[in-house]
Design a protein around this motif. Sequence first.
Motif, short mmCIF file in Angstrom:
data_model
loop_
_atom_site.label_atom_id
_atom_site.label_comp_id
_atom_site.label_asym_id
_atom_site.label_seq_id
_atom_site.Cartn_x
_atom_site.Cartn_y
_atom_site.Cartn_z
N ALA A 266 0.86 -1.19 0.00
CA ALA A 266 0.00 0.00 0.00
C ALA A 266 0.89 1.24 0.00
CB ALA A 266 -0.89 -0.02 1.23
N ASN A 267 0.52 2.24 -0.76
CA ASN A 267 1.28 3.49 -0.93
C ASN A 267 2.58 3.32 -1.72
OD1 ASN A 267 -0.70 4.67 0.66
ND2 ASN A 267 0.51 4.45 2.52
N CYS A 268 2.79 2.11 -2.28
CA CYS A 268 4.01 1.92 -3.07
C CYS A 268 3.61 1.68 -4.53
CB CYS A 268 4.85 0.79 -2.50
SG CYS A 268 5.35 1.12 -0.80
N HIS A 269 4.24 0.69 -5.16
CA HIS A 269 4.07 0.57 -6.62
C HIS A 269 2.79 -0.15 -7.06
CE1 HIS A 269 7.84 2.44 -7.62
NE2 HIS A 269 8.41 1.76 -6.66
N ASN A 270 1.84 -0.34 -6.14
CA ASN A 270 0.54 -0.85 -6.55
C ASN A 270 -0.53 0.13 -6.11
OD1 ASN A 270 -1.27 -2.58 -7.73
ND2 ASN A 270 -1.17 -4.14 -6.16
N SER A 271 -0.18 1.40 -6.15
CA SER A 271 -1.09 2.46 -5.71
C SER A 271 -0.84 3.67 -6.60
CB SER A 271 -0.82 2.80 -4.25
OG SER A 271 0.33 3.60 -4.14
N PRO A 272 -1.72 4.66 -6.53
CA PRO A 272 -1.49 5.83 -7.40
C PRO A 272 -0.28 6.67 -6.98
CG PRO A 272 -3.78 5.70 -6.65
CD PRO A 272 -3.01 4.72 -5.85
N LYS A 273 0.36 6.34 -5.85
CA LYS A 273 1.44 7.20 -5.34
C LYS A 273 2.79 7.00 -6.04
CE LYS A 273 -0.57 8.27 -0.96
NZ LYS A 273 -0.43 8.33 0.47
N ALA A 274 3.00 5.81 -6.61
CA ALA A 274 4.26 5.56 -7.32
C ALA A 274 3.93 4.96 -8.68
CB ALA A 274 5.14 4.60 -6.53
N PHE A 275 4.92 4.86 -9.55
CA PHE A 275 4.61 4.31 -10.88
C PHE A 275 4.11 2.88 -10.78
CE2 PHE A 275 9.21 3.42 -10.59
CZ PHE A 275 9.24 2.08 -10.94
N ALA A 276 3.27 2.49 -11.73
CA ALA A 276 2.52 1.24 -11.62
C ALA A 276 3.38 0.03 -11.95
CB ALA A 276 1.31 1.29 -12.55
N LEU A 277 2.86 -1.14 -11.53
CA LEU A 277 3.61 -2.40 -11.69
C LEU A 277 3.80 -2.78 -13.15
CD1 LEU A 277 2.00 -4.61 -8.91
CD2 LEU A 277 4.34 -3.75 -8.95
N PHE A 278 2.93 -2.31 -14.03
CA PHE A 278 3.02 -2.78 -15.42
C PHE A 278 4.14 -2.12 -16.19
CE2 PHE A 278 -0.04 0.75 -15.83
CZ PHE A 278 0.53 1.45 -16.89
N GLU A 279 4.76 -1.11 -15.64
CA GLU A 279 5.85 -0.44 -16.35
C GLU A 279 7.14 -1.25 -16.17
OE1 GLU A 279 5.89 3.90 -15.92
OE2 GLU A 279 3.93 3.72 -15.00
N CYS A 280 7.17 -2.39 -16.87
CA CYS A 280 8.23 -3.40 -16.72
C CYS A 280 9.63 -2.76 -16.79
CB CYS A 280 8.14 -4.45 -17.80
SG CYS A 280 6.48 -5.02 -18.20
N ALA A 281 9.79 -1.89 -17.79
CA ALA A 281 11.13 -1.41 -18.13
C ALA A 281 11.71 -0.49 -17.08
CB ALA A 281 11.08 -0.68 -19.48
N ARG A 282 10.88 -0.03 -16.13
CA ARG A 282 11.42 0.88 -15.13
C ARG A 282 12.15 0.15 -14.01
NH1 ARG A 282 7.58 6.05 -14.37
NH2 ARG A 282 9.34 6.67 -13.10
N CYS A 283 11.94 -1.18 -13.89
CA CYS A 283 12.68 -1.96 -12.89
C CYS A 283 13.52 -3.05 -13.55
CB CYS A 283 11.72 -2.61 -11.89
SG CYS A 283 10.75 -1.43 -10.96
N HIS A 284 12.90 -3.77 -14.50
CA HIS A 284 13.60 -4.91 -15.11
C HIS A 284 14.58 -4.42 -16.18
CE1 HIS A 284 11.51 -8.38 -13.39
NE2 HIS A 284 10.45 -7.61 -13.33
N THR A 285 15.75 -5.02 -16.17
CA THR A 285 16.70 -4.77 -17.25
C THR A 285 16.37 -5.72 -18.40
OG1 THR A 285 18.18 -6.37 -16.25
CG2 THR A 285 18.55 -4.04 -15.71
N GLY A 286 17.00 -5.52 -19.51
CA GLY A 286 16.84 -6.43 -20.65
C GLY A 286 15.47 -6.36 -21.30
N VAL A 287 14.72 -5.29 -21.02
CA VAL A 287 13.41 -5.09 -21.65
C VAL A 287 13.55 -3.99 -22.66
CG1 VAL A 287 10.99 -4.60 -21.18
CG2 VAL A 287 12.39 -5.60 -19.40
N PRO A 288 12.87 -4.10 -23.82
CA PRO A 288 12.91 -2.98 -24.76
C PRO A 288 12.41 -1.71 -24.08
CG PRO A 288 11.84 -4.89 -25.76
CD PRO A 288 12.12 -5.24 -24.34
N GLY A 289 13.21 -0.68 -24.13
CA GLY A 289 12.84 0.57 -23.47
C GLY A 289 13.50 0.76 -22.12
N ALA A 290 14.20 -0.29 -21.61
CA ALA A 290 14.88 -0.15 -20.32
C ALA A 290 16.15 0.68 -20.47
CB ALA A 290 15.21 -1.53 -19.75
N LYS A 291 16.52 1.32 -19.36
CA LYS A 291 17.70 2.17 -19.38
C LYS A 291 18.98 1.35 -19.56
CE LYS A 291 15.65 5.00 -16.08
NZ LYS A 291 15.81 5.33 -14.68
N LYS A 292 19.02 0.17 -18.87
CA LYS A 292 20.25 -0.63 -18.91
C LYS A 292 20.03 -1.87 -19.76
CE LYS A 292 20.91 1.20 -14.48
NZ LYS A 292 20.46 0.99 -13.13
#
Lengths: 230, 113
Positions: B87-113
């Motif tokens: 609650a209040n983390c990445h499954n709430s409106p307060k932080a970016f949502a869980l479906f934005e794979c590339a913001r945490c996972h590497t090796g995804v198209p669109g990921a920084k690393k």
Amino acid sequence: MKVSSTCKSSKVALLSLLVFFGFAVTTPVKEAASATPAAKTKAKTEAAAPAQEKGTAVAPKLDPTDPNSVIYLDTSGKPAGIGDPNKPPSMAFQAGRGWHPQALSAAGLPRDRYGLIDWAKIVREKLVSPKFSLNPQDEEMPPLQMNVLIAAKGDFVDDVIYPHEMHTYWLKCEVCHPGIFVPAAGQNNMSMTGIVQGNWCGRCHGKVAFPLTDCKRCHSSPKKAASKAK
Amino acid sequence: MAKRYFIALFFVLAVPAVSFGVQAEIKLDDKIASMHKAGVGPVIFPHAKHEKVYKCNDCHPKIFSEKRTENNISMKFNMEGKYCGSANCHNSPKAFALFECARCHTGVPGAKK
């Protein structure tokens, strides 16, 4: 001499410990102190906003004579018109009567826990019941009662149950088949990363259909292997 | 005499390092086989970014154990409101949502690393 020297060294060590524990303890506290008021005010404003929304949802005070009433606001929140049907139409009317989120919230439509309007629930509870076709001669086609189990690729994520029923309520078969999905189970190599980028389900979900925010809305069928691994 | 200063220096350097818990980035890859099936790479958790916004006890030990091996993080649990998806983390409106794979996972198209 030896005793005093060890005594001295332990004193030095203790002093340095004290100084740097103090340093280590005070800095995060300062940071935290500076961080909390901002967080509190943010929380307050956030708490205030839904309360206001709820207030309008429960007892919508929609004064048709007031041009600042939410029903007359355009998508940018500015008054779209003057509230007088006899006067010429406003810019928003000319731009195609863009729907305005504030008016929707005032209408008290059901929402999910992310604050998104739950259109599927609106249909199920028959809050809206659109006609099948504008042509009265068209024969009504009942929605297709067919759920498809789509296995999630990862070992730990619940599988997806895809309901044809809600989709065929709004759309005809040709909208999705065979352009977006091959009409054969297991033949569509879907992936969540692809969906996020706007392929497969992402062709609609996140654009005109509900966004991908609530994972559990689709990933609803527990995976047996994962539950065993737990 | 030199030894004494060395000991003092040790405390000067080592104690703040331990108490600050300098953790720049943590690589999360214990479910790497499953991640590869889903077409994503390991997660690089930016500890420093979270430290700027939260105090240690906002997450530890309630949401995450301090011991790395004790956290059985998976997307399933995140979706259910545990770990990153609390609650209040990445499954709430307060932080970016869980479906934005590339913001945490590497090796995804669109990921920084």
